[in-house]
Design a protein around this motif. Structure first.
Motif, mmCIF file in Angstrom:
data_model
loop_
_atom_site.group_PDB
_atom_site.id
_atom_site.type_symbol
_atom_site.label_atom_id
_atom_site.label_comp_id
_atom_site.label_asym_id
_atom_site.label_seq_id
_atom_site.Cartn_x
_atom_site.Cartn_y
_atom_site.Cartn_z
ATOM 1 N N TYR A 1 1.019 -1.428 0.272
ATOM 2 C CA TYR A 1 0.494 0.272 -0.221
ATOM 3 C C TYR A 1 1.289 1.403 0.291
ATOM 4 O O TYR A 1 0.981 1.956 -1.432
ATOM 5 C CB TYR A 1 -1.198 0.065 1.156
ATOM 6 C CG TYR A 1 -1.542 -1.082 1.035
ATOM 7 C CD1 TYR A 1 -2.557 -1.197 0.123
ATOM 8 C CD2 TYR A 1 -2.295 -1.909 1.952
ATOM 9 C CE1 TYR A 1 -3.361 -2.318 -0.116
ATOM 10 C CE2 TYR A 1 -3.095 -3.095 2.430
ATOM 11 C CZ TYR A 1 -4.029 -3.360 0.924
ATOM 12 O OH TYR A 1 -4.484 -4.433 0.923
ATOM 13 N N GLN A 2 1.722 1.361 0.501
ATOM 14 C CA GLN A 2 2.947 2.459 0.824
ATOM 15 C C GLN A 2 3.243 3.046 -0.360
ATOM 16 O O GLN A 2 3.200 4.146 -1.036
ATOM 17 C CB GLN A 2 4.279 2.111 1.833
ATOM 18 C CG GLN A 2 4.924 3.515 1.996
ATOM 19 C CD GLN A 2 5.940 3.656 1.188
ATOM 20 O OE1 GLN A 2 6.526 1.907 0.230
ATOM 21 N NE2 GLN A 2 6.526 5.161 0.849
ATOM 22 N N SER A 3 3.995 1.826 -1.091
ATOM 23 C CA SER A 3 4.486 1.429 -3.198
ATOM 24 C C SER A 3 3.544 1.963 -3.598
ATOM 25 O O SER A 3 3.947 2.456 -4.995
ATOM 26 C CB SER A 3 4.649 0.429 -3.584
ATOM 27 O OG SER A 3 3.854 -0.284 -3.690
ATOM 28 N N VAL A 4 2.099 2.304 -3.524
ATOM 29 C CA VAL A 4 0.874 2.403 -4.316
ATOM 30 C C VAL A 4 0.687 4.166 -3.882
ATOM 31 O O VAL A 4 0.435 4.516 -4.777
ATOM 32 C CB VAL A 4 0.307 1.880 -4.222
ATOM 33 C CG1 VAL A 4 -0.697 2.375 -4.814
ATOM 34 C CG2 VAL A 4 -0.228 0.598 -4.587
ATOM 35 N N PHE A 5 0.435 4.480 -2.767
ATOM 36 C CA PHE A 5 -0.117 5.457 -2.408
ATOM 37 C C PHE A 5 1.181 6.342 -1.797
ATOM 38 O O PHE A 5 0.842 7.489 -1.578
ATOM 39 C CB PHE A 5 -1.166 5.454 -1.100
ATOM 40 C CG PHE A 5 -2.414 4.501 -1.871
ATOM 41 C CD1 PHE A 5 -3.759 5.503 -2.111
ATOM 42 C CD2 PHE A 5 -2.591 3.235 -1.510
ATOM 43 C CE1 PHE A 5 -4.296 4.935 -2.499
ATOM 44 C CE2 PHE A 5 -3.358 2.824 -1.432
ATOM 45 C CZ PHE A 5 -5.008 3.523 -2.121
ATOM 46 N N GLY A 6 1.822 5.623 -1.680
ATOM 47 C CA GLY A 6 3.235 7.390 -0.815
ATOM 48 C C GLY A 6 3.608 6.992 0.523
ATOM 49 O O GLY A 6 2.212 6.352 1.504
ATOM 50 N N GLY A 7 3.912 7.927 1.174
ATOM 51 C CA GLY A 7 4.281 8.019 2.170
ATOM 52 C C GLY A 7 4.892 7.642 3.234
ATOM 53 O O GLY A 7 5.645 6.795 2.760
ATOM 54 N N ASP A 8 4.821 7.255 4.119
ATOM 55 C CA ASP A 8 5.850 6.446 5.190
ATOM 56 C C ASP A 8 4.986 5.418 6.138
ATOM 57 O O ASP A 8 3.393 5.333 6.003
ATOM 58 C CB ASP A 8 6.169 7.118 7.005
ATOM 59 C CG ASP A 8 6.797 9.141 6.061
ATOM 60 O OD1 ASP A 8 7.762 8.917 5.327
ATOM 61 O OD2 ASP A 8 6.366 9.788 6.692
#
Length: 141
Positions: free
Chosen positions: A22-29
């Motif tokens: 999900y981080q790879s899809v939406f970015g963020g930490d």
């Protein structure tokens, strides 16, 4: 004061992979706390599974997740999520808790937890599982 409702996804051993995806899809930490990190190991084979994890992106995307311990029931698709309500003030969280408890089944009474000044879990009269807590900063090791 502010409060945020966040979808809290439940897995059996896949929380780390899901949050990384999900981080790879939406970015963020991504923040990850294992059962070992929290000193809550009941099954040595699950020590590195996720007790609490989160992806928090600047675009507003936020999701939480954990690996359901082996001693608790888990049926993928049946109890795959909680609604997490996190607030900054204990009195605000306690007010929401009191209202949600009407005709609810208490899973974990609202009270102090190792990771939060207040934490509680209940299943409301509609079958939705709610997790309420007071947010505290987490320093990853």
């Amino acid at each position: 004061m502010s409060v945020h409702a966040v979808t809290h996804l439940n897995f059996r051993g896949d929380a780390r992979a899901a949050l990384t995806f999900y981080q790879s899809v939406f970015g963020g930490d991504t923040a990850l706390v294992t059962y070992q990190d929290a000193g809550a190991v009941h099954d040595p084979s699950a020590a590195n599974q996720i007790m609490w994890g989160q992806v928090n992106a600047g675009n507003g995307f936020r999701v939480m997740a954990y690996d359901v311990p082996a001693h608790l029931p888990f049926h993928r698709g049946e109890n795959s999520f909680f609604v997490s309500v996190r607030g900054e003030a204990a009195d605000e969280i306690a007010r929401y808790w009191e209202k949600l408890t009407e005709d609810a089944t208490i899973v974990q009474p609202l009270g102090p937890a190792q990771w939060a000044p207040l934490y509680g879990m209940l299943r409301d009269r509609f079958g939705v599982t709610w997790v309420l807590d007071v947010a505290t900063p987490y320093e990853a090791s």
